[in-house]
Design a protein around this motif. Structure first.
Motif, short mmCIF file in Angstrom:
data_model
loop_
_atom_site.label_atom_id
_atom_site.label_comp_id
_atom_site.label_asym_id
_atom_site.label_seq_id
_atom_site.Cartn_x
_atom_site.Cartn_y
_atom_site.Cartn_z
N GLN A 59 -1.39 -0.89 -4.21
CA GLN A 59 -2.68 -0.25 -3.98
C GLN A 59 -2.46 1.11 -3.33
O GLN A 59 -1.49 1.31 -2.59
CB GLN A 59 -3.55 -1.14 -3.10
CG GLN A 59 -3.95 -2.45 -3.77
CD GLN A 59 -4.72 -3.36 -2.83
OE1 GLN A 59 -4.14 -4.11 -2.05
NE2 GLN A 59 -6.04 -3.28 -2.90
N ASP A 96 -4.09 4.52 -1.20
CA ASP A 96 -5.12 5.07 -0.32
C ASP A 96 -4.70 6.48 0.07
O ASP A 96 -3.57 6.91 -0.20
CB ASP A 96 -5.31 4.19 0.92
CG ASP A 96 -6.70 4.33 1.53
OD1 ASP A 96 -7.46 5.22 1.10
OD2 ASP A 96 -7.02 3.57 2.46
N ARG A 149 -13.28 4.45 -10.13
CA ARG A 149 -13.44 3.07 -10.59
C ARG A 149 -12.74 2.08 -9.66
O ARG A 149 -13.05 0.88 -9.66
CB ARG A 149 -12.92 2.92 -12.02
CG ARG A 149 -13.82 3.55 -13.08
CD ARG A 149 -13.44 3.11 -14.48
NE ARG A 149 -12.13 3.59 -14.89
CZ ARG A 149 -11.91 4.76 -15.50
NH1 ARG A 149 -12.93 5.58 -15.77
NH2 ARG A 149 -10.69 5.11 -15.85
N MET A 150 -11.81 2.59 -8.86
CA MET A 150 -11.12 1.74 -7.88
C MET A 150 -11.88 1.66 -6.56
O MET A 150 -11.45 0.96 -5.64
CB MET A 150 -9.71 2.29 -7.64
CG MET A 150 -8.80 2.19 -8.86
SD MET A 150 -7.32 3.24 -8.75
CE MET A 150 -6.63 2.69 -7.20
N HIS A 180 -10.68 7.65 -12.75
CA HIS A 180 -9.84 6.46 -12.63
C HIS A 180 -9.84 5.92 -11.21
O HIS A 180 -9.90 4.71 -10.98
CB HIS A 180 -8.41 6.78 -13.07
CG HIS A 180 -7.50 5.59 -13.08
ND1 HIS A 180 -7.60 4.59 -14.02
CD2 HIS A 180 -6.49 5.21 -12.25
CE1 HIS A 180 -6.69 3.67 -13.78
NE2 HIS A 180 -6.00 4.01 -12.71
N TYR A 181 -9.80 6.83 -10.23
CA TYR A 181 -9.78 6.40 -8.84
C TYR A 181 -11.17 6.04 -8.34
O TYR A 181 -11.31 5.16 -7.47
CB TYR A 181 -9.13 7.50 -7.97
CG TYR A 181 -7.62 7.46 -8.11
CD1 TYR A 181 -6.84 6.73 -7.23
CD2 TYR A 181 -6.99 8.11 -9.16
CE1 TYR A 181 -5.46 6.66 -7.37
CE2 TYR A 181 -5.60 8.05 -9.32
CZ TYR A 181 -4.85 7.31 -8.41
OH TYR A 181 -3.49 7.23 -8.56
N TRP A 237 0.83 -1.20 0.00
CA TRP A 237 0.00 0.00 0.00
C TRP A 237 0.87 1.25 0.00
O TRP A 237 1.87 1.32 0.72
CB TRP A 237 -0.90 0.05 1.24
CG TRP A 237 -2.05 -0.90 1.20
CD1 TRP A 237 -2.08 -2.20 1.61
CD2 TRP A 237 -3.36 -0.62 0.70
NE1 TRP A 237 -3.32 -2.76 1.41
CE2 TRP A 237 -4.13 -1.81 0.85
CE3 TRP A 237 -3.98 0.50 0.15
CZ2 TRP A 237 -5.47 -1.90 0.47
CZ3 TRP A 237 -5.31 0.41 -0.23
CH2 TRP A 237 -6.05 -0.77 -0.07
N HIS A 242 -8.92 11.47 -5.33
CA HIS A 242 -9.90 10.39 -5.15
C HIS A 242 -11.20 10.63 -5.90
O HIS A 242 -12.00 9.72 -6.05
CB HIS A 242 -10.18 10.16 -3.66
CG HIS A 242 -10.99 11.24 -3.03
ND1 HIS A 242 -10.46 12.47 -2.65
CD2 HIS A 242 -12.31 11.30 -2.70
CE1 HIS A 242 -11.42 13.20 -2.12
NE2 HIS A 242 -12.54 12.52 -2.14
N LEU A 301 0.59 3.13 -8.24
CA LEU A 301 -0.06 2.25 -9.22
C LEU A 301 0.94 1.73 -10.24
O LEU A 301 0.84 0.58 -10.69
CB LEU A 301 -1.20 2.99 -9.93
CG LEU A 301 -2.31 3.55 -9.04
CD1 LEU A 301 -3.40 4.18 -9.91
CD2 LEU A 301 -2.91 2.47 -8.15
N ASN A 336 -0.26 8.14 -8.50
CA ASN A 336 -0.04 7.24 -9.63
C ASN A 336 1.25 6.45 -9.50
O ASN A 336 1.34 5.31 -9.98
CB ASN A 336 0.00 8.04 -10.94
CG ASN A 336 -1.36 8.55 -11.36
OD1 ASN A 336 -2.39 8.18 -10.79
ND2 ASN A 336 -1.39 9.41 -12.36
#
Length: 386
Positions: A93, A95, A341-342, A338-339, A72, A334, A88, A85
């Motif tokens: 992952q 947060d 969708r996470m 794109h985020y 993380w 957030h 990623l 990013n």
């Protein structure tokens, strides 16, 4: 149009770049190590690795720290997307930790509360990216203490902060972090057109990042798996990238560094002047922590919307119409599609979202004149009074 930020290129800067164009090396010559030595010496870091962007610096910093699948990375929502990013890119992952409502930086109290819960859930971060928003450093002593307690590594995303200080010492010395990253984009405090740098006091991390920025290739026989076949020999000992900085960029950076202190002093002067000129307007001016000397890449005001007969967007657009090139830093990461969708949602980080609903970045750069600044303030005053 008065822009929100712009580069300051002198004749000396131009001459430095022209000298490289007339030299034998356009890449991988003497200017890149000179730039690295100049920055490292200025801020008090042992190692500096110049790369083609701060995003690249963040990427190789994460890789050098061993970030990968199953790990993380935590950072702030109020930053450019690259701060998240980079996690990623490594297959980790990501947060977020909400911001302090006064500094707009990652809040150490919110970080501690989240760490307590994460420890119980077995999901502690491997890396925390602390972003020095607008140039003001995070509370690095507190974040470092939490890192020692919970075992995470720390990257200072100081893309906004070269030339600033924390507790009397230059940002970039990595006293409270494993790696610090600078950006040299044209709107930053100094520029190499595009470019970035990773700084560390750890020999192993420096060696790993040096490999990662250049294809994973080495000519150092001490790093090779067997003796070289001849003087031409190199080995790829890992998977790396082509993140190198050119000689042209580095020469510009060396020249710009000669004026860094003056650039930051002028920005500080402009900020103090903004503070005074905006004192009677329905806006909240930036709060500066007494332990910090901000590089002042940005000057962000927050609209006191309950006192204004306009929406955030209306104020922004009205200023643009008057030739004031305001901007907004940043849309909380957030909330990006794109985020989302996470699994992230609007409402997850209320302090960050409140900030976004009120923030406007006013013009801030070292060549901004007092008369231009007066024009900015007059335009804002007119818009807010209408």
């Amino acid at each position: 149009m008065i822009p929100y930020g712009r580069q300051d290129i002198s004749q000396a800067d131009i001459d430095a770049v022209v000298a490289v164009l007339q030299s034998d090396f356009l890449t991988q010559g003497p200017q890149v190590p000179l730039f690295e030595q100049t920055v490292a010496g200025h801020v008090g870091a042992k190692h500096a690795l110049a790369v083609n962007s701060a995003t690249s610096a963040l990427h190789i910093a994460c890789l050098a720290l061993g970030l990968g699948p199953g790990d993380w990375l935590w950072t702030t929502p109020v930053t450019f997307v690259a701060s998240a990013n980079c996690g990623l890119y490594c297959g980790a992952q990501v947060d977020f930790v909400d911001i302090d409502p006064r500094t707009y930086n990652l809040c150490p109290k919110a970080l501690e509360a989240k760490l307590v819960a994460a420890e119980q859930a077995g999901k502690l971060p491997k890396v925390v990216v602390a972003v020095h928003l607008c140039g003001q450093p995070c509370d690095m002593a507190a974040i470092h203490a939490l890192g020692q307690k919970y075992g995470f590594k720390i990257i200072e995303d100081a893309s906004h902060a070269i030339g600033g200080k924390y507790k009397g010492e230059f940002i970039g010395n990595s006293q409270y972090s494993d790696i610090t990253v600078f950006s040299f984009h044209p709107v930053k405090i100094i520029t190499t057109a595009e470019g970035g740098m990773a700084l560390t006091n750890n020999d192993e991390l420096a060696a790993q990042m040096a490999l990662l920025r250049s294809h994973g290739i080495t000519r150092d026989t001490a790093q090779m798996t067997h003796a070289p076949d001849g003087p031409w020999y190199y080995q790829q000992i890992g998977l790396g990238y082509n993140y190198r900085m050119t000689e042209l960029q580095a020469a510009l950076g060396v020249s710009q560094m000669q004026r860094l202190d003056a650039f930051v002093a002028r920005r500080d002067q402009l900020a103090q002047r903004y503070d005074q000129l905006l004192a009677a307007l329905p806006v909240t001016t930036p709060w500066q922590h007494p332990d910090s000397y901000s590089g002042l890449h940005l000057y962000v005001v927050r609209l006191q919307l309950v006192k204004i007969n306009k929406t955030h967007r209306q104020v922004f657009e009205a200023l643009r119409e008057q030739g004031i090139g305001v901007n907004l830093h940043y849309i909380p990461v957030h909330t990006q599609p794109h985020y989302q969708r996470m699994g992230f949602n609007v409402g997850d980080y209320p302090q960050s979202e409140q900030y976004y609903s009120e923030a406007i970045s006013l013009p801030m750069y070292q060549t901004l004149s007092d008369s231009q600044q007066d024009q900015v303030v007059a335009a804002l005053q007119k818009v807010l009074a209408a």
